[in-house]
Design an enzyme around this catalytic site. Sequence first.
Site, PDB file in Angstrom:
ATOM      1  CB  CYS A 177      37.782  55.502  34.356  1.00 22.39           C
ATOM      2  SG  CYS A 177      37.871  56.638  36.080  1.00 22.39           S
ATOM      3  NE  ARG A 226      38.162  49.745  31.872  1.00 20.72           N
ATOM      4  CZ  ARG A 226      39.241  49.160  31.127  1.00 20.72           C
ATOM      5  NH1 ARG A 226      39.042  48.369  30.185  1.00 20.72           N
ATOM      6  NH2 ARG A 226      40.296  49.676  31.709  1.00 20.72           N
ATOM      7  CD1 TRP A 264      38.166  53.806  41.237  1.00 21.41           C
ATOM      8  CD2 TRP A 264      36.605  52.171  41.024  1.00 21.41           C
ATOM      9  NE1 TRP A 264      38.317  52.928  42.148  1.00 21.41           N
ATOM     10  CE2 TRP A 264      37.551  51.755  42.044  1.00 21.41           C
ATOM     11  CE3 TRP A 264      35.592  51.093  40.699  1.00 21.41           C
ATOM     12  CZ2 TRP A 264      37.461  50.686  42.673  1.00 21.41           C
ATOM     13  CZ3 TRP A 264      35.517  49.927  41.263  1.00 21.41           C
ATOM     14  CH2 TRP A 264      36.580  49.811  42.360  1.00 21.41           C
ATOM     15  CG  ASN A 267      39.478  56.447  31.831  1.00 27.75           C
ATOM     16  OD1 ASN A 267      38.663  57.075  32.135  1.00 27.75           O
ATOM     17  ND2 ASN A 267      39.553  55.482  30.774  1.00 27.75           N
ATOM     18  N   GLY A 268      42.589  58.190  34.673  1.00 27.41           N
ATOM     19  CA  GLY A 268      44.043  58.436  34.908  1.00 27.41           C
ATOM     20  C   GLY A 268      44.133  59.445  36.436  1.00 27.41           C
ATOM     21  CD  GLU A 300      42.637  32.272  41.105  1.00 32.39           C
ATOM     22  OE1 GLU A 300      43.241  32.860  41.464  1.00 32.39           O
ATOM     23  OE2 GLU A 300      41.710  32.330  40.086  1.00 32.39           O
ATOM     24  CE  LYS A 320      38.672  33.950  40.769  1.00 34.62           C
ATOM     25  NZ  LYS A 320      39.880  34.076  39.993  1.00 34.62           N
ATOM     26  CD  GLU A 332      37.703  37.602  42.501  1.00 36.22           C
ATOM     27  OE1 GLU A 332      38.219  38.691  42.162  1.00 36.22           O
ATOM     28  OE2 GLU A 332      38.643  36.705  42.040  1.00 36.22           O
ATOM     29  CG  HIS A 337      53.755  24.877  62.072  1.00 33.92           C
ATOM     30  ND1 HIS A 337      54.447  24.139  63.087  1.00 33.92           N
ATOM     31  CD2 HIS A 337      53.834  23.864  60.926  1.00 33.92           C
ATOM     32  CE1 HIS A 337      55.361  23.310  62.401  1.00 33.92           C
ATOM     33  NE2 HIS A 337      54.855  23.113  61.225  1.00 33.92           N
ATOM     34  CE  LYS A 366      38.304  40.712  33.679  1.00 29.19           C
ATOM     35  NZ  LYS A 366      38.679  39.489  34.390  1.00 29.19           N
TER      36      LYS A 366
HETATM   37  C1  F6R Z   1      40.942  37.960  40.565  1.00 26.02           C
HETATM   38  C2  F6R Z   1      41.170  38.757  39.626  1.00 26.02           C
HETATM   39  C3  F6R Z   1      42.376  39.832  40.190  1.00 26.02           C
HETATM   40  C4  F6R Z   1      43.390  40.025  39.001  1.00 26.02           C
HETATM   41  C5  F6R Z   1      44.324  41.208  39.155  1.00 26.02           C
HETATM   42  C6  F6R Z   1      45.332  41.479  38.118  1.00 26.02           C
HETATM   43  O1  F6R Z   1      39.819  37.166  40.038  1.00 26.02           O
HETATM   44  O2  F6R Z   1      40.819  38.721  38.300  1.00 26.02           O
HETATM   45  O3  F6R Z   1      42.989  39.547  41.101  1.00 26.02           O
HETATM   46  O4  F6R Z   1      43.799  38.680  38.766  1.00 26.02           O
HETATM   47  O5  F6R Z   1      43.663  42.508  39.658  1.00 26.02           O
HETATM   48  O6  F6R Z   1      44.841  41.626  36.961  1.00 26.02           O
HETATM   49  P1  F6R Z   1      45.235  41.551  35.548  1.00 26.02           P
HETATM   50  O7  F6R Z   1      45.549  40.123  35.237  1.00 26.02           O
HETATM   51  O8  F6R Z   1      44.442  42.205  34.551  1.00 26.02           O
HETATM   52  O9  F6R Z   1      46.745  42.211  35.602  1.00 26.02           O
END
Ligand code: F6R
Length: 605
Positions: free
Chosen positions: A2, A27, A73, A99-100, A481, A485, A488, A504, A600
């Site tokens: 949010c 976000r 959200w 928010n919250g 990682e 990527k 997602e 295994h 985000k």
């Molecule tokens: C993946 C991604 C998420 C964040 C995770 C933590 O590309 O961005 O996996 O890494 O949600 O977010 P932060 O770093 O903001 O705590």
Amino acid sequence: MCGIVGYVGRQDGVPVLLEGLARVEYRGYDSAGLAVAKGGALRVHKKEGRVGDLAASLPKRLSGTTGIAHTRWATHGPPSDVNAHPHVDTGCDVAVVHNGMLENAEELRAELQAAGVALASDTDTEVLAHLIAADDDVDDLEGAVARVLQRVTGSYGIAVLHAAQPDRIVIARNGSPVIIGIGERETMVSSDVAALVRHCRQVVHLDDGELATLTKDGFQASTLGRRPSPKQATELDRAPEEYEKGGFQHFLAKEIHEQPEAVERALSGRIEDRFATAHLGGIELTPRELRAVRRIKVLGCGSAYYSGLMGAGLIEALARVPADAEPAAEFRQRNPLIEPDTLYIAVSQSGETLDTLLAVEEVRRKGGRVLGMVNVVGSSIARAVEGGIHLRAGAEVSVASTKSFTNTVVAFALLALHLGRVRDLSPADGERLIAGLRALPGQIAEILEREDEIAAVAERLAPAHSAFFIGRVSGFPAALEGAQKLKEVSYIHAEAYPASELKHGPLALISPEMPSVCVVPDDHLVAKNRSAIEQIRARGGETIVVAQTSVGDLADAESLVPRCEPELAPLLLNIPLQVLAYHAAVELGRDVDQPRNLAKSVTVE
Ligand code: F6R
């Protein structure tokens, strides 16, 4: 998740609120709304869908110099026009954005219903509007808000507007960020500095348990108990251009390409050549305290956790201190043992990830010491830790983290150097690493110059339903990682495995339909990695190799990165994996910057 935006000033607030909402879109949200106060009444408009849909639905002549707005959200109740914020009381005198999550919302809803109030939405937020409107002295809006908040449990960042008091907005914070932006005879509020950059050059962060009244001439903050709370304004460290695509098709592409300069910023002023060490002003630990550290534990979520795995590898290699990383929520929920000689490091781009914040609070409650590696100054995690290393990646708008990941690994390299040099790392090894770090921006740029080649590899990968990412020891976090990527942003199922584990079990899945992306640093394990690749090919699997030295015919497709200091190889090997994921997503027509179901900044457990 949010987003809150509020404006009180000298100009029409509607375009400012809409622009602010657009800036917090990244976000993640499912509906949007706004309320403006004018002529003794509130005008409230809300819509499920995008901010653009809301803007298109507004009456042409809607205006007002004071207003609040929100992107939602869904938590309590599905996405809908009715559940979107702002929420109002029955008489539409009070509007609230929130928010919250309120924990005692059910109780308060029942109480209101028993008093004959008809609740319009399924949300927890709506109760706030009714309770504030019902306060005996609502002419003192701040007092009414404070009294209601004393009855509420849970987390909130809120902004409140009253029809009869159109010159002010009352805001409050408990566990969810609220930032005041100060402009020229205009004052704003947001949960994210992104919404403030165009109009404000100074910001003030509210603390938990504080509220404030905003007018066009400034603000006054106090505690919930109504004691004045003096606040210091700081310069806003973001520029409006950081939130624009700057000629790129997507923020993700822009942010991948910004990495050379982001790494330069991360290094700037932090290297002390004379002693072949790093100078880290923010960590506030003496050499004696650093020598007393027996273990390092990194906490983070998602990609932040994977960057922590890379960081733990760097610390063990350079400082010879046992180090590991753990997903922050797993750590907190298993009632961890907090050891006095362990140094905890919380990693977070946004600084608002609730799982990570709660883990930090758990460590601190038990007397442990936590440093932060955070990208957003003034964020909740940055404020909850006892110092740390600011990532300096700049604004990261795309949901998938790229430059903040890379800068976290650089921050770990600096910390490992610093820690190593108060222990047993030789000056010669310190100099070697420093030279390696300084070479990184150029090497990353070199990899990005070959973007077209990687895009061609992505075309091969895009039709796959599923892919393996394999790596061994230092290459494994890069595989994790890389898989993250790809899944997602492209929605291709991707799974990372240590190369040694393939035999295994997972080898059973290898087939011509299941490509494997193999991460091969130039280390002592090259021969073993080649043999894992051979095993995949022997079973008809396609191999896409990201390496420092060509594996020749073993690769169906290959992307090479420059040779570098061995400790830094995983960081470089990760760059083509970012580019690969980006182009696979573009090829598949995905919503690259805002992948489905993701936000985000994840501010719920
Ligand atoms: C993946 C991604 C998420 C964040 C995770 C933590 O590309 O961005 O996996 O890494 O949600 O977010 P932060 O770093 O903001 O705590």
